[in-house]
Design a protein around this motif. Sequence first.
Motif, PDB file in Angstrom:
ATOM      1  N   LEU A 104      -2.845   3.168   8.831  1.00 21.45           N
ATOM      2  CA  LEU A 104      -2.124   3.209   7.556  1.00 21.45           C
ATOM      3  C   LEU A 104      -2.790   4.186   6.597  1.00 21.45           C
ATOM      4  CD1 LEU A 104       0.055   2.137   5.642  1.00 21.45           C
ATOM      5  CD2 LEU A 104      -1.502   0.251   5.066  1.00 21.45           C
ATOM      6  N   VAL A 105      -4.111   4.151   6.531  1.00 19.33           N
ATOM      7  CA  VAL A 105      -4.847   5.066   5.660  1.00 19.33           C
ATOM      8  C   VAL A 105      -4.591   6.516   6.070  1.00 19.33           C
ATOM      9  CG1 VAL A 105      -7.180   5.873   5.128  1.00 19.33           C
ATOM     10  CG2 VAL A 105      -6.623   3.443   4.913  1.00 19.33           C
ATOM     11  N   GLU A 165      -1.961   7.582   7.539  1.00 20.14           N
ATOM     12  CA  GLU A 165      -0.554   7.869   7.241  1.00 20.14           C
ATOM     13  C   GLU A 165      -0.345   8.260   5.779  1.00 20.14           C
ATOM     14  OE1 GLU A 165       3.315   5.136   6.280  1.00 20.14           O
ATOM     15  OE2 GLU A 165       2.082   4.512   7.986  1.00 20.14           O
ATOM     16  N   ILE A 166      -0.938   7.487   4.851  1.00 22.91           N
ATOM     17  CA  ILE A 166      -0.643   7.711   3.436  1.00 22.91           C
ATOM     18  C   ILE A 166      -1.554   8.755   2.804  1.00 22.91           C
ATOM     19  CG2 ILE A 166       0.291   5.395   3.132  1.00 22.91           C
ATOM     20  CD1 ILE A 166      -2.297   4.614   1.723  1.00 22.91           C
ATOM     21  N   GLY A 167      -2.744   8.976   3.378  1.00 22.97           N
ATOM     22  CA  GLY A 167      -3.660   9.957   2.811  1.00 22.97           C
ATOM     23  C   GLY A 167      -4.032   9.603   1.383  1.00 22.97           C
ATOM     24  N   ALA A 168      -4.004  10.585   0.497  1.00 24.54           N
ATOM     25  CA  ALA A 168      -4.246  10.390  -0.938  1.00 24.54           C
ATOM     26  C   ALA A 168      -5.577   9.698  -1.218  1.00 24.54           C
ATOM     27  CB  ALA A 168      -3.103   9.590  -1.568  1.00 24.54           C
ATOM     28  N   GLY A 169      -6.557   9.901  -0.331  1.00 25.68           N
ATOM     29  CA  GLY A 169      -7.883   9.354  -0.569  1.00 25.68           C
ATOM     30  C   GLY A 169      -8.026   7.873  -0.290  1.00 25.68           C
ATOM     31  N   ALA A 170      -7.002   7.253   0.287  1.00 29.80           N
ATOM     32  CA  ALA A 170      -7.083   5.824   0.601  1.00 29.80           C
ATOM     33  C   ALA A 170      -8.211   5.564   1.584  1.00 29.80           C
ATOM     34  CB  ALA A 170      -5.759   5.333   1.183  1.00 29.80           C
ATOM     35  N   ILE A 171      -8.804   4.369   1.495  1.00 29.15           N
ATOM     36  CA  ILE A 171      -9.863   3.989   2.423  1.00 29.15           C
ATOM     37  C   ILE A 171      -9.574   2.606   2.987  1.00 29.15           C
ATOM     38  CG2 ILE A 171     -11.623   5.403   1.307  1.00 29.15           C
ATOM     39  CD1 ILE A 171     -12.702   2.834  -0.022  1.00 29.15           C
ATOM     40  N   ALA A 172     -10.044   2.363   4.189  1.00 32.97           N
ATOM     41  CA  ALA A 172      -9.951   1.053   4.826  1.00 32.97           C
ATOM     42  C   ALA A 172     -11.331   0.415   4.801  1.00 32.97           C
ATOM     43  CB  ALA A 172      -9.453   1.185   6.266  1.00 32.97           C
ATOM     44  N   VAL A 173     -11.390  -0.835   4.374  1.00 33.39           N
ATOM     45  CA  VAL A 173     -12.673  -1.522   4.249  1.00 33.39           C
ATOM     46  C   VAL A 173     -12.579  -2.898   4.895  1.00 33.39           C
ATOM     47  CG1 VAL A 173     -14.419  -2.418   2.669  1.00 33.39           C
ATOM     48  CG2 VAL A 173     -13.173  -0.332   2.081  1.00 33.39           C
ATOM     49  N   VAL A 176       0.839  -1.206   0.000  1.00 37.36           N
ATOM     50  CA  VAL A 176       0.000   0.000   0.000  1.00 37.36           C
ATOM     51  C   VAL A 176       0.872   1.253   0.000  1.00 37.36           C
ATOM     52  CG1 VAL A 176      -1.625   1.347   1.388  1.00 37.36           C
ATOM     53  CG2 VAL A 176      -2.009  -1.108   1.045  1.00 37.36           C
ATOM     54  N   ARG A 177       1.908   1.279   0.828  1.00 34.14           N
ATOM     55  CA  ARG A 177       2.781   2.458   0.885  1.00 34.14           C
ATOM     56  C   ARG A 177       3.459   2.706  -0.454  1.00 34.14           C
ATOM     57  NH1 ARG A 177       3.865   0.202   6.200  1.00 34.14           N
ATOM     58  NH2 ARG A 177       3.093   1.646   7.802  1.00 34.14           N
ATOM     59  N   ARG A 178       3.933   1.652  -1.087  1.00 32.27           N
ATOM     60  CA  ARG A 178       4.608   1.817  -2.376  1.00 32.27           C
ATOM     61  C   ARG A 178       3.634   2.247  -3.466  1.00 32.27           C
ATOM     62  NH1 ARG A 178       9.699  -0.210  -4.071  1.00 32.27           N
ATOM     63  NH2 ARG A 178      11.029  -0.798  -2.310  1.00 32.27           N
ATOM     64  N   LEU A 179       2.445   1.671  -3.468  1.00 30.88           N
ATOM     65  CA  LEU A 179       1.454   2.066  -4.463  1.00 30.88           C
ATOM     66  C   LEU A 179       1.047   3.523  -4.276  1.00 30.88           C
ATOM     67  CD1 LEU A 179      -0.824  -1.098  -4.622  1.00 30.88           C
ATOM     68  CD2 LEU A 179       0.683  -0.245  -6.432  1.00 30.88           C
ATOM     69  N   ALA A 180       0.820   3.922  -3.044  1.00 32.88           N
ATOM     70  CA  ALA A 180       0.427   5.304  -2.767  1.00 32.88           C
ATOM     71  C   ALA A 180       1.511   6.273  -3.236  1.00 32.88           C
ATOM     72  CB  ALA A 180       0.151   5.486  -1.280  1.00 32.88           C
ATOM     73  N   ALA A 181       2.770   5.887  -3.081  1.00 33.17           N
ATOM     74  CA  ALA A 181       3.871   6.730  -3.530  1.00 33.17           C
ATOM     75  C   ALA A 181       3.899   6.861  -5.049  1.00 33.17           C
ATOM     76  CB  ALA A 181       5.202   6.168  -3.029  1.00 33.17           C
ATOM     77  N   ARG A 182       3.273   5.920  -5.744  1.00 36.86           N
ATOM     78  CA  ARG A 182       3.196   5.954  -7.212  1.00 36.86           C
ATOM     79  C   ARG A 182       1.904   6.614  -7.702  1.00 36.86           C
ATOM     80  NH1 ARG A 182       6.422   1.829  -9.553  1.00 36.86           N
ATOM     81  NH2 ARG A 182       5.719   2.647 -11.560  1.00 36.86           N
ATOM     82  N   GLY A 183       1.142   7.192  -6.784  1.00 37.93           N
ATOM     83  CA  GLY A 183      -0.074   7.889  -7.171  1.00 37.93           C
ATOM     84  C   GLY A 183      -1.290   6.998  -7.303  1.00 37.93           C
ATOM     85  N   VAL A 184      -1.213   5.775  -6.751  1.00 42.26           N
ATOM     86  CA  VAL A 184      -2.339   4.837  -6.811  1.00 42.26           C
ATOM     87  C   VAL A 184      -3.230   5.042  -5.593  1.00 42.26           C
ATOM     88  CG1 VAL A 184      -3.007   2.402  -6.870  1.00 42.26           C
ATOM     89  CG2 VAL A 184      -0.962   3.164  -8.097  1.00 42.26           C
ATOM     90  N   ARG A 185      -4.532   5.092  -5.821  1.00 45.26           N
ATOM     91  CA  ARG A 185      -5.491   5.199  -4.725  1.00 45.26           C
ATOM     92  C   ARG A 185      -5.803   3.795  -4.217  1.00 45.26           C
ATOM     93  NH1 ARG A 185      -9.844   8.454  -8.117  1.00 45.26           N
ATOM     94  NH2 ARG A 185      -9.016   7.007  -9.670  1.00 45.26           N
ATOM     95  N   CYS A 186      -5.666   3.596  -2.924  1.00 40.10           N
ATOM     96  CA  CYS A 186      -5.686   2.245  -2.358  1.00 40.10           C
ATOM     97  C   CYS A 186      -6.903   1.970  -1.486  1.00 40.10           C
ATOM     98  CB  CYS A 186      -4.426   2.010  -1.513  1.00 40.10           C
ATOM     99  SG  CYS A 186      -2.900   2.011  -2.489  1.00 40.10           S
ATOM    100  N   VAL A 187      -7.435   0.775  -1.666  1.00 42.83           N
ATOM    101  CA  VAL A 187      -8.453   0.235  -0.771  1.00 42.83           C
ATOM    102  C   VAL A 187      -7.753  -0.785   0.109  1.00 42.83           C
ATOM    103  CG1 VAL A 187     -10.621  -1.031  -0.606  1.00 42.83           C
ATOM    104  CG2 VAL A 187     -10.253   0.586  -2.492  1.00 42.83           C
ATOM    105  N   VAL A 188      -7.621  -0.455   1.391  1.00 41.55           N
ATOM    106  CA  VAL A 188      -6.898  -1.300   2.340  1.00 41.55           C
ATOM    107  C   VAL A 188      -7.907  -2.222   3.016  1.00 41.55           C
ATOM    108  CG1 VAL A 188      -5.386  -1.336   4.359  1.00 41.55           C
ATOM    109  CG2 VAL A 188      -5.222   0.551   2.700  1.00 41.55           C
ATOM    110  N   ASN A 189      -7.903  -3.456   2.603  1.00 41.04           N
ATOM    111  CA  ASN A 189      -8.832  -4.426   3.177  1.00 41.04           C
ATOM    112  C   ASN A 189      -8.252  -5.038   4.452  1.00 41.04           C
ATOM    113  OD1 ASN A 189      -9.017  -7.818   2.877  1.00 41.04           O
ATOM    114  ND2 ASN A 189     -10.896  -6.707   3.364  1.00 41.04           N
ATOM    115  N   TYR A 190      -9.123  -5.297   5.416  1.00 47.28           N
ATOM    116  CA  TYR A 190      -8.714  -6.004   6.625  1.00 47.28           C
ATOM    117  C   TYR A 190      -9.876  -6.867   7.081  1.00 47.28           C
ATOM    118  CZ  TYR A 190     -11.592  -2.616   9.149  1.00 47.28           C
ATOM    119  OH  TYR A 190     -12.652  -1.867   9.598  1.00 47.28           O
ATOM    120  N   ALA A 191      -9.552  -7.931   7.795  1.00 44.46           N
ATOM    121  CA  ALA A 191     -10.586  -8.762   8.404  1.00 44.46           C
ATOM    122  C   ALA A 191     -10.808  -8.349   9.850  1.00 44.46           C
ATOM    123  CB  ALA A 191     -10.200 -10.239   8.317  1.00 44.46           C
ATOM    124  N   SER A 192      -9.694  -8.212  10.602  1.00 45.32           N
ATOM    125  CA  SER A 192      -9.818  -7.877  12.021  1.00 45.32           C
ATOM    126  C   SER A 192      -8.854  -6.781  12.473  1.00 45.32           C
ATOM    127  CB  SER A 192      -9.596  -9.131  12.883  1.00 45.32           C
ATOM    128  OG  SER A 192      -8.336  -9.713  12.608  1.00 45.32           O
TER     129      SER A 192
END
Length: 265
Positions: A48-49, A51-59, A24-40
């Motif tokens: 993390l979201v 930290e990186i900003g750039a419109g990332a979301i945790a789902v 996620v950190r590397r993708l965000a640094a490349r201008g990619v908007r990230c959906v950070v999935n988690y179970a628990s």
Amino acid sequence: MSADMQGAVAIVTGGGTGIGAAVVRRLAARGVRCVVNYASSKDDAEALVAEIGAGAIAVQADIVEDAACHALADAAITAFGRIDFLVNNAGRTKFANHENLDALSADDFIDIYRLNTIAPFQMIRACAPAMREGGIGAVVNVASVAGVFGHGSSVAYAASKGALTTMTKSLARALAPAIRVNAVAPGYVGTGWFEKRLGEAGFAALNARIAAATPMGMAATPDDIAGPIVMLLDPASRVITGETMLLDAGAHLDVGLARRPGREV
């Protein structure tokens, strides 16, 4: 920064910790908007979201369930209108000596297989319609050297990752040319999981032991694995599909060979 990745959208399963968070950190640094999935791991994913900003979301989504996979894909489309990249990173294991055939039950196999093999298939199926539309669709499945050589934490884990590498080939063929599908097969990766269980000194000793046993003289970190994953997602790698890349600092070069002079193996 790759102009071809700027503004793209990626879903990373198990993205709040370890290899997933490094991706996620590397993708965000490349201008990619990230959906950070988690179970628990809600706190880790949300931190993390932030930290990186750039419109990332945790789902939150337990991707063992097919409906949750579709809901995760829908969340990405609702937030960003597209899906370009998928990293199937979430996984689990049960530690069991390979020689102890009584250490694993059928339920253990099914539990591990559902997350390590079936869930990636479900995620690809849920994301494929949107990924076909963007023109740069790419999937990276996080497998393991255990699935290539039949070792690792347990027979069930090795079998699940072996199935994942085979599925990678099948889906690379089936989804071409619209979507590329590749896999990485890490060896040892020094994640926080080891540090929490071994303590700082024990973790350092383990890393030193691993480094001494690899041709490259290193113990891989999550970021070392994230680099090749992002490379495989990059449209600049459009000629690559159906491959499983070994990421073990060359340890596979010594498989079946005698002790190398000067190395502890």
